[in-house]
Scaffold this motif. Structure first.
Motif, PDB file in Angstrom:
ATOM      1  N   TRP A  52     -21.322  48.369  57.205  1.00 36.31           N
ATOM      2  CA  TRP A  52     -20.042  49.060  57.266  1.00 36.31           C
ATOM      3  C   TRP A  52     -20.178  50.533  57.633  1.00 36.31           C
ATOM      4  O   TRP A  52     -19.324  51.084  58.331  1.00 36.31           O
ATOM      5  N   ILE A  53     -21.228  51.186  57.151  1.00 35.47           N
ATOM      6  CA  ILE A  53     -21.358  52.637  57.326  1.00 35.47           C
ATOM      7  C   ILE A  53     -22.396  53.004  58.374  1.00 35.47           C
ATOM      8  O   ILE A  53     -22.271  54.014  59.053  1.00 35.47           O
ATOM      9  N   GLY A  54     -23.430  52.178  58.515  1.00 33.97           N
ATOM     10  CA  GLY A  54     -24.495  52.478  59.452  1.00 33.97           C
ATOM     11  C   GLY A  54     -25.788  52.817  58.733  1.00 33.97           C
ATOM     12  O   GLY A  54     -25.915  52.624  57.518  1.00 33.97           O
ATOM     13  N   PRO A  55     -26.778  53.324  59.468  1.00 34.98           N
ATOM     14  CA  PRO A  55     -28.084  53.627  58.871  1.00 34.98           C
ATOM     15  C   PRO A  55     -28.021  54.584  57.686  1.00 34.98           C
ATOM     16  O   PRO A  55     -28.880  54.542  56.811  1.00 34.98           O
ATOM     17  N   GLU A  56     -27.012  55.458  57.657  1.00 38.12           N
ATOM     18  CA  GLU A  56     -26.892  56.405  56.557  1.00 38.12           C
ATOM     19  C   GLU A  56     -26.294  55.772  55.300  1.00 38.12           C
ATOM     20  O   GLU A  56     -26.200  56.421  54.259  1.00 38.12           O
ATOM     21  N   GLY A  57     -25.904  54.511  55.403  1.00 40.60           N
ATOM     22  CA  GLY A  57     -25.223  53.863  54.295  1.00 40.60           C
ATOM     23  C   GLY A  57     -26.045  53.756  53.031  1.00 40.60           C
ATOM     24  O   GLY A  57     -25.502  53.829  51.927  1.00 40.60           O
ATOM     25  N   ARG A  58     -27.371  53.619  53.197  1.00 39.02           N
ATOM     26  CA  ARG A  58     -28.192  53.413  51.998  1.00 39.02           C
ATOM     27  C   ARG A  58     -28.242  54.647  51.087  1.00 39.02           C
ATOM     28  O   ARG A  58     -28.669  54.528  49.939  1.00 39.02           O
ATOM     29  N   ARG A  59     -27.804  55.786  51.564  1.00 41.33           N
ATOM     30  CA  ARG A  59     -27.781  56.970  50.692  1.00 41.33           C
ATOM     31  C   ARG A  59     -26.749  56.814  49.576  1.00 41.33           C
ATOM     32  O   ARG A  59     -26.810  57.509  48.569  1.00 41.33           O
ATOM     33  N   TYR A  60     -25.796  55.903  49.769  1.00 35.34           N
ATOM     34  CA  TYR A  60     -24.776  55.671  48.747  1.00 35.34           C
ATOM     35  C   TYR A  60     -25.133  54.496  47.836  1.00 35.34           C
ATOM     36  O   TYR A  60     -24.303  54.074  47.014  1.00 35.34           O
ATOM     37  N   LEU A  61     -26.345  53.980  47.984  1.00 37.37           N
ATOM     38  CA  LEU A  61     -26.774  52.820  47.200  1.00 37.37           C
ATOM     39  C   LEU A  61     -26.714  53.031  45.692  1.00 37.37           C
ATOM     40  O   LEU A  61     -26.249  52.142  44.975  1.00 37.37           O
ATOM     41  N   PRO A  62     -27.191  54.164  45.146  1.00 39.16           N
ATOM     42  CA  PRO A  62     -27.234  54.302  43.677  1.00 39.16           C
ATOM     43  C   PRO A  62     -25.895  54.041  43.001  1.00 39.16           C
ATOM     44  O   PRO A  62     -25.821  53.251  42.049  1.00 39.16           O
ATOM     45  N   LEU A  63     -24.828  54.673  43.474  1.00 40.08           N
ATOM     46  CA  LEU A  63     -23.543  54.494  42.810  1.00 40.08           C
ATOM     47  C   LEU A  63     -22.967  53.110  43.067  1.00 40.08           C
ATOM     48  O   LEU A  63     -22.493  52.444  42.139  1.00 40.08           O
ATOM     49  N   ILE A  64     -23.009  52.648  44.315  1.00 38.34           N
ATOM     50  CA  ILE A  64     -22.413  51.356  44.653  1.00 38.34           C
ATOM     51  C   ILE A  64     -23.129  50.220  43.928  1.00 38.34           C
ATOM     52  O   ILE A  64     -22.486  49.320  43.368  1.00 38.34           O
ATOM     53  N   ALA A  65     -24.452  50.244  43.919  1.00 33.27           N
ATOM     54  CA  ALA A  65     -25.213  49.198  43.237  1.00 33.27           C
ATOM     55  C   ALA A  65     -24.992  49.249  41.726  1.00 33.27           C
ATOM     56  O   ALA A  65     -24.922  48.211  41.059  1.00 33.27           O
ATOM     57  N   THR A  66     -24.862  50.457  41.180  1.00 32.42           N
ATOM     58  CA  THR A  66     -24.599  50.595  39.753  1.00 32.42           C
ATOM     59  C   THR A  66     -23.240  50.015  39.399  1.00 32.42           C
ATOM     60  O   THR A  66     -23.085  49.329  38.380  1.00 32.42           O
ATOM     61  N   PHE A  67     -22.244  50.274  40.234  1.00 35.71           N
ATOM     62  CA  PHE A  67     -20.927  49.664  40.035  1.00 35.71           C
ATOM     63  C   PHE A  67     -21.048  48.142  39.992  1.00 35.71           C
ATOM     64  O   PHE A  67     -20.523  47.485  39.088  1.00 35.71           O
ATOM     65  N   GLY A  68     -21.709  47.594  41.000  1.00 37.42           N
ATOM     66  CA  GLY A  68     -21.826  46.147  41.089  1.00 37.42           C
ATOM     67  C   GLY A  68     -22.521  45.543  39.884  1.00 37.42           C
ATOM     68  O   GLY A  68     -22.061  44.538  39.327  1.00 37.42           O
ATOM     69  N   LEU A  69     -23.619  46.159  39.457  1.00 41.17           N
ATOM     70  CA  LEU A  69     -24.373  45.639  38.314  1.00 41.17           C
ATOM     71  C   LEU A  69     -23.565  45.743  37.027  1.00 41.17           C
ATOM     72  O   LEU A  69     -23.512  44.791  36.240  1.00 41.17           O
ATOM     73  N   PHE A  70     -22.936  46.897  36.804  1.00 37.40           N
ATOM     74  CA  PHE A  70     -22.156  47.071  35.569  1.00 37.40           C
ATOM     75  C   PHE A  70     -20.983  46.099  35.510  1.00 37.40           C
ATOM     76  O   PHE A  70     -20.729  45.474  34.469  1.00 37.40           O
ATOM     77  N   ILE A  71     -20.252  45.964  36.607  1.00 38.02           N
ATOM     78  CA  ILE A  71     -19.095  45.073  36.610  1.00 38.02           C
ATOM     79  C   ILE A  71     -19.525  43.624  36.444  1.00 38.02           C
ATOM     80  O   ILE A  71     -18.894  42.847  35.713  1.00 38.02           O
ATOM     81  N   LEU A  72     -20.625  43.239  37.101  1.00 37.52           N
ATOM     82  CA  LEU A  72     -21.122  41.865  36.975  1.00 37.52           C
ATOM     83  C   LEU A  72     -21.499  41.565  35.533  1.00 37.52           C
ATOM     84  O   LEU A  72     -21.082  40.546  34.960  1.00 37.52           O
ATOM     85  N   LEU A  73     -22.280  42.451  34.913  1.00 40.57           N
ATOM     86  CA  LEU A  73     -22.672  42.244  33.524  1.00 40.57           C
ATOM     87  C   LEU A  73     -21.474  42.325  32.589  1.00 40.57           C
ATOM     88  O   LEU A  73     -21.377  41.576  31.614  1.00 40.57           O
ATOM     89  N   GLY A  74     -20.551  43.244  32.891  1.00 43.01           N
ATOM     90  CA  GLY A  74     -19.355  43.369  32.066  1.00 43.01           C
ATOM     91  C   GLY A  74     -18.491  42.125  32.118  1.00 43.01           C
ATOM     92  O   GLY A  74     -17.979  41.665  31.088  1.00 43.01           O
ATOM     93  N   ASN A  75     -18.334  41.554  33.311  1.00 41.75           N
ATOM     94  CA  ASN A  75     -17.543  40.329  33.445  1.00 41.75           C
ATOM     95  C   ASN A  75     -18.194  39.162  32.702  1.00 41.75           C
ATOM     96  O   ASN A  75     -17.517  38.378  32.030  1.00 41.75           O
ATOM     97  N   TYR A  76     -19.504  39.034  32.850  1.00 36.27           N
ATOM     98  CA  TYR A  76     -20.214  37.911  32.228  1.00 36.27           C
ATOM     99  C   TYR A  76     -20.361  38.075  30.715  1.00 36.27           C
ATOM    100  O   TYR A  76     -20.579  37.094  30.005  1.00 36.27           O
ATOM    101  N   ALA A  77     -20.249  39.303  30.212  1.00 32.19           N
ATOM    102  CA  ALA A  77     -20.368  39.515  28.767  1.00 32.19           C
ATOM    103  C   ALA A  77     -19.277  38.768  28.013  1.00 32.19           C
ATOM    104  O   ALA A  77     -19.490  38.317  26.878  1.00 32.19           O
ATOM    105  N   GLY A  78     -18.111  38.613  28.627  1.00 33.81           N
ATOM    106  CA  GLY A  78     -17.015  37.904  27.979  1.00 33.81           C
ATOM    107  C   GLY A  78     -17.273  36.426  27.806  1.00 33.81           C
ATOM    108  O   GLY A  78     -16.563  35.756  27.048  1.00 33.81           O
ATOM    109  N   LEU A  79     -18.278  35.894  28.503  1.00 29.39           N
ATOM    110  CA  LEU A  79     -18.603  34.474  28.388  1.00 29.39           C
ATOM    111  C   LEU A  79     -19.639  34.213  27.303  1.00 29.39           C
ATOM    112  O   LEU A  79     -19.950  33.055  27.014  1.00 29.39           O
ATOM    113  N   VAL A  80     -20.168  35.274  26.708  1.00 32.03           N
ATOM    114  CA  VAL A  80     -21.186  35.144  25.663  1.00 32.03           C
ATOM    115  C   VAL A  80     -20.497  35.168  24.301  1.00 32.03           C
ATOM    116  O   VAL A  80     -19.753  36.103  24.007  1.00 32.03           O
TER     117      VAL A  80
END
Length: 266
Positions: free
Chosen positions: A88-116
């Protein structure tokens, strides 16, 4: 909201509740009751602590020659996010990885926590999803200012490429509504899906425990991952619109970079 007693919440409040209430009292906020720290904050703290501990453990066990299966799964997840950013962004896109990946991981774990059993999904609380949406909103605007400059970034809110100048007031109003609606889009979509899913599971479980809620819990595995992906993808799209730069002819046969106008909210 779905409020049911959770042992982990009771334990955290028994240990941290009194000092937190005292600190809040010194700041002018007087909190009373058994749950000084609400459910969603306890679950958020639990996820953050779990990810932090996992990262510290994995850091000492990373291997290039003999990666573990868990490391391979993590690497595949990181590469998937990098692929989306670069697509979507191009070669410079990976500079935004820390925040975007953190969002994805937190939301994924947060969603699945309700199933435990004994836990709840922090993303089923509107305070959490609004916080995530505001963070995304502020972040992509900040990156837009940083990439294009304040003047160019703001100019394209009022005068998009190809639009007549006399439409500037109308376009500015439309863009303000569009960008504000993104806060609602990001927060309410995630909150509504996870909150509704938790409510159905709790209701079914109270009527006929164990067996009846299982199909809904299985569906939750799918929708939990899907909602995390949608949030990440929308964040990337908004970020791309803020930092992308198009080229226009400068009148001397050369291409001059200008800020690209952000598309309407998804």
């Amino acid at each position: 909201m779905i409020e049911h007693p959770l042992w982990i919440v009771e334990f955290v409040n028994a240990v941290l509740g009194p000092p937190v209430a005292k600190i809040l009292g010194l700041l002018g906020f007087h909190v009373t009751g058994p749950e000084v720290i609400p459910n969603y904050l306890v679950m958020t703290m639990l996820i953050v602590a779990g990810v932090t501990i996992m990262s510290l453990v994995m850091r000492s066990r990373l291997s290039v020659e003999h990666p573990s299966k868990f490391q391979i799964v993590l690497e595949d997840g990181v590469l998937a996010v990098i692929g989306l950013l670069e697509e979507w962004i191009g070669p410079e896109g990976r500079r935004y990885l820390p925040l975007i990946a953190t969002f994805g991981l937190f939301i994924l774990l947060g969603n699945y926590a309700g199933l435990v059993p004994g836990l709840m999904a922090p993303t089923s609380n509107i305070n959490v999803t609004v916080g995530l949406a505001i963070t995304t909103w502020v972040y992509y605007h900040y990156q837009g200012f940083k990439k294009q400059g304040v003047v160019n970034y703001l100019k394209h809110f009022a005068v998009p490429p190809g639009a007549p100048v006399w439409l500037a007031p109308l376009m500015l109003l439309i863009e303000l509504i569009s960008h504000t609606s993104r806060l609602l889009s990001l927060s309410l979509r995630l909150f509504g899906n996870i909150f509704g899913e938790e409510m159905v599971i709790v209701i079914l479980g109270s009527i006929i425990p164990f067996i009846v809620p299982l199909p809904m819990m299985f569906l939750g595995l799918i929708t939990g991952g899907l909602q995390a992906f949608i949030f990440v993808l929308l964040s990337i799209i908004y970020l791309q619109a803020a930092v992308a730069v198009e080229h226009e002819h400068d009148g001397h046969g050369h291409d001059a970079p200008t800020g690209e106008h952000a598309p309407a909210a998804a």
